[in-house]
Design a protein around this motif. Sequence first.
Motif, PDB file in Angstrom:
ATOM      1  N   GLY A  43     -65.971  13.162  -0.391  1.00  0.00           N
ATOM      2  CA  GLY A  43     -67.171  13.931  -0.118  1.00  0.00           C
ATOM      3  C   GLY A  43     -67.648  14.738  -1.304  1.00  0.00           C
ATOM      4  O   GLY A  43     -68.552  15.551  -1.181  1.00  0.00           O
ATOM      5  N   ASP A  44     -67.019  14.548  -2.466  1.00  0.00           N
ATOM      6  CA  ASP A  44     -67.389  15.255  -3.695  1.00  0.00           C
ATOM      7  C   ASP A  44     -67.377  16.769  -3.506  1.00  0.00           C
ATOM      8  O   ASP A  44     -68.262  17.474  -3.980  1.00  0.00           O
ATOM      9  N   THR A  45     -66.365  17.247  -2.786  1.00  0.00           N
ATOM     10  CA  THR A  45     -66.202  18.693  -2.585  1.00  0.00           C
ATOM     11  C   THR A  45     -65.002  19.180  -3.392  1.00  0.00           C
ATOM     12  O   THR A  45     -64.289  18.385  -4.004  1.00  0.00           O
ATOM     13  N   GLU A  46     -64.778  20.479  -3.380  1.00  0.00           N
ATOM     14  CA  GLU A  46     -63.647  21.054  -4.104  1.00  0.00           C
ATOM     15  C   GLU A  46     -62.341  20.581  -3.469  1.00  0.00           C
ATOM     16  O   GLU A  46     -62.242  20.436  -2.254  1.00  0.00           O
ATOM     17  N   ILE A  47     -61.352  20.369  -4.330  1.00  0.00           N
ATOM     18  CA  ILE A  47     -60.016  20.011  -3.850  1.00  0.00           C
ATOM     19  C   ILE A  47     -59.415  21.275  -3.247  1.00  0.00           C
ATOM     20  O   ILE A  47     -59.371  22.322  -3.894  1.00  0.00           O
ATOM     21  N   PRO A  48     -58.959  21.225  -1.977  1.00  0.00           N
ATOM     22  CA  PRO A  48     -58.404  22.428  -1.339  1.00  0.00           C
ATOM     23  C   PRO A  48     -57.210  22.994  -2.097  1.00  0.00           C
ATOM     24  O   PRO A  48     -56.535  22.283  -2.849  1.00  0.00           O
ATOM     25  N   LYS A  49     -56.952  24.264  -1.870  1.00  0.00           N
ATOM     26  CA  LYS A  49     -55.842  24.960  -2.513  1.00  0.00           C
ATOM     27  C   LYS A  49     -54.520  24.402  -1.989  1.00  0.00           C
ATOM     28  O   LYS A  49     -54.358  24.186  -0.789  1.00  0.00           O
TER      29      LYS A  49
END
Length: 135
Positions: A43-49
């Motif tokens: 989804g081209d979102t930030e990689i979760p912590k």
Amino acid sequence: MKPLINRSAALLAAGLLAAGTDAFSKTTEAQASDIRGTLTFAGDTEIPKGQIKIYIEDTAIKDSTRELTTETHLKSSGKSKAIDFSVTRPSNIQASPRLRIIAQLQRPDGWLLAQGSIKLKSNKPLAIMLYRTMY
């Protein structure tokens, strides 16, 4: 008057230069054996912590030894869309179409958040996309 450089000094310098060049090329070969790539999140979102574990697996092996010994651990801050990685290629593996690189994103308590994999290609940078794990 003696010349500043005699024949034995010139031969010694040439030998040292050749040895240094050979050592440098072996170092470059060792670096080329690393497997490099980029992790992204679906989804081209930030990689979760969380903690990221990257390892090589041979799918031809059916028992517990299919996970090879080389592992890389990274941390995701939760703020980047892509993370570059490098995994050392084990010297005991041979080129096989069944080798793949697996990346797993876990919370600090060990809960699996996302996973992705790709077949190992020779000397090309890899792009692994992490997909959210469904329970």
